[in-house]
Each structure stands twice: as C-alpha cells, then as structure tokens.
Design a protein around this motif. Structure first.
Motif, short mmCIF file in Angstrom:
data_model
loop_
_atom_site.label_atom_id
_atom_site.label_comp_id
_atom_site.label_asym_id
_atom_site.label_seq_id
_atom_site.Cartn_x
_atom_site.Cartn_y
_atom_site.Cartn_z
N HIS A 273 50.88 42.29 31.97
CA HIS A 273 49.81 43.15 31.46
C HIS A 273 48.71 43.26 32.50
N LEU A 274 47.84 44.25 32.31
CA LEU A 274 46.79 44.51 33.30
C LEU A 274 45.56 43.66 33.02
N GLN A 275 44.93 43.21 34.09
CA GLN A 275 43.65 42.52 33.99
C GLN A 275 42.79 42.94 35.18
N ILE A 276 41.48 42.88 34.99
CA ILE A 276 40.57 43.13 36.10
C ILE A 276 40.42 41.82 36.86
N ILE A 277 40.73 41.83 38.14
CA ILE A 277 40.67 40.61 38.93
C ILE A 277 39.25 40.48 39.49
N HIS A 278 38.60 39.38 39.14
CA HIS A 278 37.16 39.33 39.34
C HIS A 278 36.71 39.03 40.77
N ASP A 279 37.62 38.57 41.62
CA ASP A 279 37.13 38.42 43.00
C ASP A 279 37.24 39.73 43.77
N ILE A 280 37.84 40.77 43.13
CA ILE A 280 37.87 42.09 43.75
C ILE A 280 36.85 43.01 43.07
N CYS A 281 36.73 42.87 41.75
CA CYS A 281 35.85 43.74 40.97
C CYS A 281 34.41 43.60 41.44
N LEU A 282 33.73 44.73 41.57
CA LEU A 282 32.32 44.72 41.99
C LEU A 282 31.38 44.58 40.81
N ASN A 283 31.96 44.53 39.61
CA ASN A 283 31.15 44.45 38.39
C ASN A 283 30.09 45.53 38.37
N CYS A 284 30.50 46.77 38.50
CA CYS A 284 29.59 47.91 38.46
C CYS A 284 28.80 47.89 37.16
N ASN A 285 27.65 48.47 37.21
CA ASN A 285 26.80 48.55 36.02
C ASN A 285 27.55 49.21 34.88
N GLU A 286 28.20 50.32 35.16
CA GLU A 286 29.14 50.84 34.17
C GLU A 286 30.48 51.06 34.86
N CYS A 287 31.51 50.44 34.28
CA CYS A 287 32.83 50.49 34.89
C CYS A 287 33.33 51.93 34.90
N ALA A 288 33.76 52.38 36.08
CA ALA A 288 34.21 53.77 36.20
C ALA A 288 35.51 54.00 35.43
N ILE A 289 36.29 52.94 35.24
CA ILE A 289 37.54 53.11 34.48
C ILE A 289 37.22 53.11 32.98
N ALA A 290 36.28 52.26 32.57
CA ALA A 290 35.96 52.16 31.14
C ALA A 290 35.52 53.52 30.59
N ARG A 291 34.85 54.29 31.43
CA ARG A 291 34.35 55.58 31.00
C ARG A 291 35.47 56.53 30.61
N VAL A 292 36.61 56.42 31.31
CA VAL A 292 37.69 57.36 31.05
C VAL A 292 38.87 56.71 30.35
N CYS A 293 38.76 55.44 30.00
CA CYS A 293 39.87 54.76 29.33
C CYS A 293 40.11 55.41 27.98
N PRO A 294 41.32 55.95 27.75
CA PRO A 294 41.53 56.72 26.52
C PRO A 294 41.52 55.84 25.26
#
Lengths: 422, 192
Positions: free
Chosen positions: B146-167
């Motif tokens: 399954h998919l997970q956000i890997i936190h040593d790569i993630c920049l922890n944006c103020n608003e996740c660009a994927i979350a905005r379009v996640c259906p």
C-alpha cells in the motif's frame, strides 16, 4: 499452466467483485509458516523532521528578526541587512525549501478559526504572530531581513524604475484582493492559494511544475527593473504588515539626526517609499479641500455596496474551486459523465457508495459559506478602493524627507545616502 | 508654534491609539488561535483503507519522483507465487522477466524463499508511487502493498498538493509521533 493461471485470475476477479466492501481488507491468503528459518523483514518507516528542529526554526526567525531590527534601527547598516537577507535566503529559502513561511501561515490561522477539526501547530502560529508583533513596534524589518521571498527579490534589483504614483496606488490594491481570496479559500477549506501560487518556492526547491518555474523566473526578471514586485503588488502578508507598520512605535529613519533637505536620498529608494516634503503651493493649486474629501468619504459606502454586489454575483463561480462543489455541479449538469471511465473523481465518488443527495447537500453547505464569504470579501475590497481614493485627497503636512511607514520595507538603502552624522 | 505642537500631539495620540487597538487585535487573534493550538507538529499521511489507487500520487506531488512510495506490510503478505501486485494479469510466465512485471520501473524485487513462497521487496529508490502494484495486490491478494508518504522525502508542505486532488480524501494530517498508517498494526489499532 497459463490457462490455469488465467482461470485463477478470473475466479479472483469474480470473487473480488462480489466481496468488495465486506472482505476487501480480509486476509485472503493466510500468512505462511516458514520452515527454512526465513525471517520477515520489517517495514521501513523513516521518521519525519524532529519537533525540536521545528522549534529551532522559530528561534532562528526570532534571532533574525531581532538582528534585522537592530541593524536597521540602531546600527543603521545596509551592509548588515544585506548579509542577513543572504542568510535568510539560504536558511529559510534553500535549506528549509520555503516552507514554513509567515505568508502562508495566514491560511493556517484562518483555517483554525473556520474549521473546528483543524488544530494549528504552535510553530505556524508563532511564524504568523512574531513578524506582525515586531512590525507593530519597529516597522517592516521582517521584509528587509527575515523573509526569503523578499530576500531573493532584493538581491536581483538591478536598475529599479520609479513607477508613477497612480500606478503604484492601483497595483497596491491587488494584495488586498489576494488576501481576501486567500482567506476566503482557506476558510471554506478549499485551497491554500498563497502556497500553491508562491512564485519562488519552486526556485527554492529547484523543482516545480513548468508554469510555476516560468512564473518564478518572470517575477525575478521583472524584479530587476520593478523592485520587489511580489512584495509590493501581491504579497498578502504585506497588507497586514503595512497596517502594523503605519502605526509602528519606532521606525527606521532616513537621517540619524535632523534632515538638512539635501535631497540626496530622493532617488535611493527602489520601492518609491520615500515621501517628499509637501509643497503647499501645489496643494492649493490642485484644489484639494474639505469638499473633495467629503465627496470621497461619502463614496466609500457606495464602493462597499458595489463590492458586496460583485461578491454576491461571483460566489457561484468562486465556489467551483472547491472539489466537492465542482463534482456536484459536474454531475448535475452532465449526468452522462457517470459513464466516463477516465474521470477519476466521478468514478471514485460512484464507487464510494455516497449518494448524490449527500454530495449535493455538502456542496450546498460549502456554497453557502462562499455566498457570505464572497460578500464580506467584496465589501472589504470596496472599502479598500474607497480608502485608497480618499487617501489621494488627504493632505498631510511634511517638512522632511521621510520613509512611507506603510510601504517602507526597512531595507536601509536610503540611510547610506544621508550625509548627516549622528 | 503652539498650534503646530497641538496638531503634533493629536497625531501622536491617534498613532498610539491605533497602535494599541492593533496590538489588541493581534493579541485577540493569537489568543483565540492559542486556545486551539497543539504542541505536536502535523504531517501528511495516506489512509490506506481509503486510498483508491487512482495514480495521482505519482503526478501531483511537488517532489519528482513523488514522496509517496509503496510500502510492504510483510505481516499481511501471503508470499504468493502468483502475486497480483508483481505480475501483469496477462503475464506469460511467473518469472522475473520485465515483460511480466506490473511495476513500470521494476521497483519490486521477487525472491524465492521456500516452496511455494516468494518474498517481495520494494526498492524505494525506484518506486514512483503510481499504485499499480497496490491496485493489483488489493484486488487479488491480501492488500499488503500500500502507499505511504515517506517522511524523509516529504517536504511537509503547508497544504499537500496531492491531498487537494485526492478523489477519496485519503490524505490527512496526522500527528508527527504516529506518522505512518501501516496496514498491519494500523488495522489492529482501529479494532481496539
């Protein structure tokens, strides 16, 4: 063998279709019991950035703010501010990748008021408050030394042009519009537009979508001739900072002692933020008077009503930025979209088992928020337009060359031009 | 001269009055926000039970390649020979040949353990988070991939660009101390 495989796949597909929802997460195949002494690897989960480091960022911000204030007000050193902004650019820009930033924190604060389920983190709140509090006392030293977006623009200023006053004033309304839209979109839980359309964050990350790279580079190119275009004509946080700065207790002064009216500083400010002494003869000639002032003051409610009307008219259009509203609208106006297998949003909605009614209900709640929000935003923009016009006919007596407290970013360029010694 | 100083006094009075009210406004805004403040930092994470494997994680993340990767919850894995996450549905053979693999970047390593079990390991450097394997594993297998956000790569944006379009709105803010929603232990947590 292959046939058998295909049969198994077929059976699985049938099984899957009948059992989704009930046993989608069930273990279809039992965990094997190994005999060869195989040891299961564990799933690797790298930790996020330590919390202590986030607080360290706040500390760095506090130190940089204090240092910028000291350099601008006490030490009066342009050189110092310049090097400080280089540090900010490297630390908050290229090392921290432009996130967390005070400009974006507006949206976190807004969302924490609008959405009871959202808890704001202490670091985001401090990033929002600290620069504003500093500005209320010392002027916009944040812009001069502690903002990576300001720093990158400040460093590319090459041959700044002086813009005519009317253009400065007109473009100066854009940040208010941007701020109202950002608050509206954040409050309705739609989008964080300040972050999404941050032109420089792609440069800090050295990675962005093509159109954002174009936007960032064009801002920098424009910034060579129109100094700090984002700060002056877009930055929504600059609106709040300029309110605070206008009434700041101690603000940077051009001269350390008394102004001798030598006019050496007049061309030093790339941001057109130096106010000249008022020429009373000209003021009399231009016919500024109580009459004009009164007319413009009475026009303000009219501007506000126009703004509210425009907000009311545009709320339907604005609300389409919200995913739920957009989806509901799409499915109502084009029901045939339900058969489009390529539309991920529609297909996910249909598979989720949510009824059309719930979707429409949710969309209506959001649209209602937009209805009130756009009217408030429109009224606010109307007020700003009215006040800007009123400001053009207000006559303030000034004897010396002074920085415009609202627009001055305390970069300290003018101080170098002043021949007066302490 | 007196007139001058009076107007100066008036100006100063207005200035300090405005300053006070702005300070009060700022104070009340921060006070109100403080009542909701949390000391924890929040990070973004995908709820694997809500993920529909639409494939947007691969394209919408501000990082290239995406900070979303496929992770393997080994506890759930059936170690199947015929792995729905590894092989294309129309694979010719159950072999590691490239034409049989579902993964577009060949990021899954298949290793023989013992008859009839095979181990599957994700090479995260190659994974682009396209969720093709997740789809296969969820549809035909146990759903251990399954998919997970890997936190040593993630920049922890103020608003996740994927979350905005996640259906399916599967990407949520989670507390930084529990920054992963790995399927195995996560499902246990949900039951309790």
């Amino acid at each position: 063998m292959i046939k058998k495989m295909k049969l198994i796949f077929f059976l699985f597909t049938v099984f899957y279709l009948f059992s989704t929802g009930i046993s989608a997460q069930q273990q279809r195949f039992p965990k094997p019991e190994f005999e060869s002494g195989y040891e299961q690897p564990s799933t690797i989960t790298p930790e996020p950035r330590a919390l202590a480091l986030e607080y360290f960022d706040v500390l760095v911000l506090l130190v940089v703010l204090s240092l910028a204030t000291w350099l601008a007000l006490k030490k009066r050193s342009r050189q110092g501010i310049l090097w400080l902004s280089v540090f900010t650019l490297i630390y908050f820009g290229f090392y921290r990748n432009g996130c967390i930033c005070s400009i974006g924190a507006i949206q976190n604060v807004t969302l924490s008021f609008a959405d009871p389920g959202y808890a704001i983190s202490l670091t985001a709140l401090l990033f929002f408050i600290l620069p504003l509090a500093f500005t209320l006392f010392f002027g916009r030293t944040f812009c001069a030394g502690a903002c990576p977006l300001g720093a990158i623009q400040d460093l590319v200023i090459f041959k700044p042009l002086s813009l005519p006053k009317w253009l400065n004033k007109t473009l100066g309304i854009i940040p208010y519009i941007y701020l109202s839209l950002a608050v509206l979109f954040a409050a309705t839980g739609t989008d964080f537009i300040i972050c999404r359309y941050d032109p420089f964050v792609g440069i800090f990350r050295m990675d962005a979508k093509f159109h954002m790279v174009v936007l960032g580079i064009s801002f920098l190119l424009m910034g060579m001739f129109v100094a700090r275009p984002y700060c002056r004509f877009f930055c929504p946080y600059g609106v709040l900072l300029s309110w605070m700065s206008r009434f700041s207790r101690w603000h940077l002064t051009i001269t350390p002692a008394r102004c001798i009216q030598c006019k050496l500083c007049t061309n030093s400010c790339p941001f057109d933020a130096i106010d000249f002494p008022t020429n009373e003869k000209e003021v009399v000639k231009s016919g500024l008077g109580p009459k004009k002032f009164l007319t413009y003051a009475l026009l303000i409610p009219l501007w506000m009503i126009m703004g509210i009307f425009a907000g009311e008219r545009s709320h339907t259009w604005l609300s389409k930025a919200n995913q739920d509203v957009y989806l509901a609208e799409l499915l109502i106006s084009n029901p045939e979209m339900k058969n489009d297998p390529d539309n991920i949003d529609v297909q996910t909605f249909l598979a989720s088992g949510k009824t059309m009614e719930t979707l429409v209900q949710e969309a209506e709640v959001i649209r209602r928020k937009f209805y009130f929000g756009s009217m408030i935003a429109g009224g606010f923009i109307g007020l700003v337009v009215g006040m800007t016009l009123l400001n053009t006919v207000v006559f303030r007596k000034r004897q010396d060359f002074e920085p415009h407290k609202g627009n001055c970013v305390s970069c300290g360029r003018c101080m170098d031009y002043c021949p007066v010694e302490k | 001269m007196e007139d001058n100083s009076r107007s100066k006094n008036r100006r100063e009075f207005i200035q300090s009055g405005m300053r006070l009210s702005l300070a009060l406004a700022l104070g009340s805004v921060s006070g109100l926000a403080l009542s909701k403040v949390v000391k924890d930092e929040y990070v973004w994470q995908i709820d694997p039970f809500e993920c529909t494997q639409c494939g947007r994680c691969a394209t919408e993340c501000v990082m290239t390649p995406s900070a979303v990767k496929c992770v393997h919850a080994y506890d759930l894995c059936g170690y199947c020979d015929l792995c729905g996450g590894y092989f294309k549905p129309d694979a010719n053979q159950l072999s590691t040949a490239a034409e049989n693999q579902l993964c577009p970047t060949a990021a899954i390593e298949r290793r023989f353990i013992e008859e009839p079990y095979f181990e599957y390991i994700i090479n995260e450097d190659l994974c682009i988070g396209c969720a093709k394997c997740v789809e296969g594993c969820t549809a035909f297998g146990n759903g251990s991939l399954h998919l997970q956000i890997i936190h040593d790569i993630c920049l922890n944006c103020n608003e996740c660009a994927i979350a905005r379009v996640c259906p399916s709105n599967a990407i949520k803010r989670v507390k930084a101390e529990n920054s992963y929603l790995i399927k195995g232990d996560f499902s246990k947590e949900q039951e309790s």
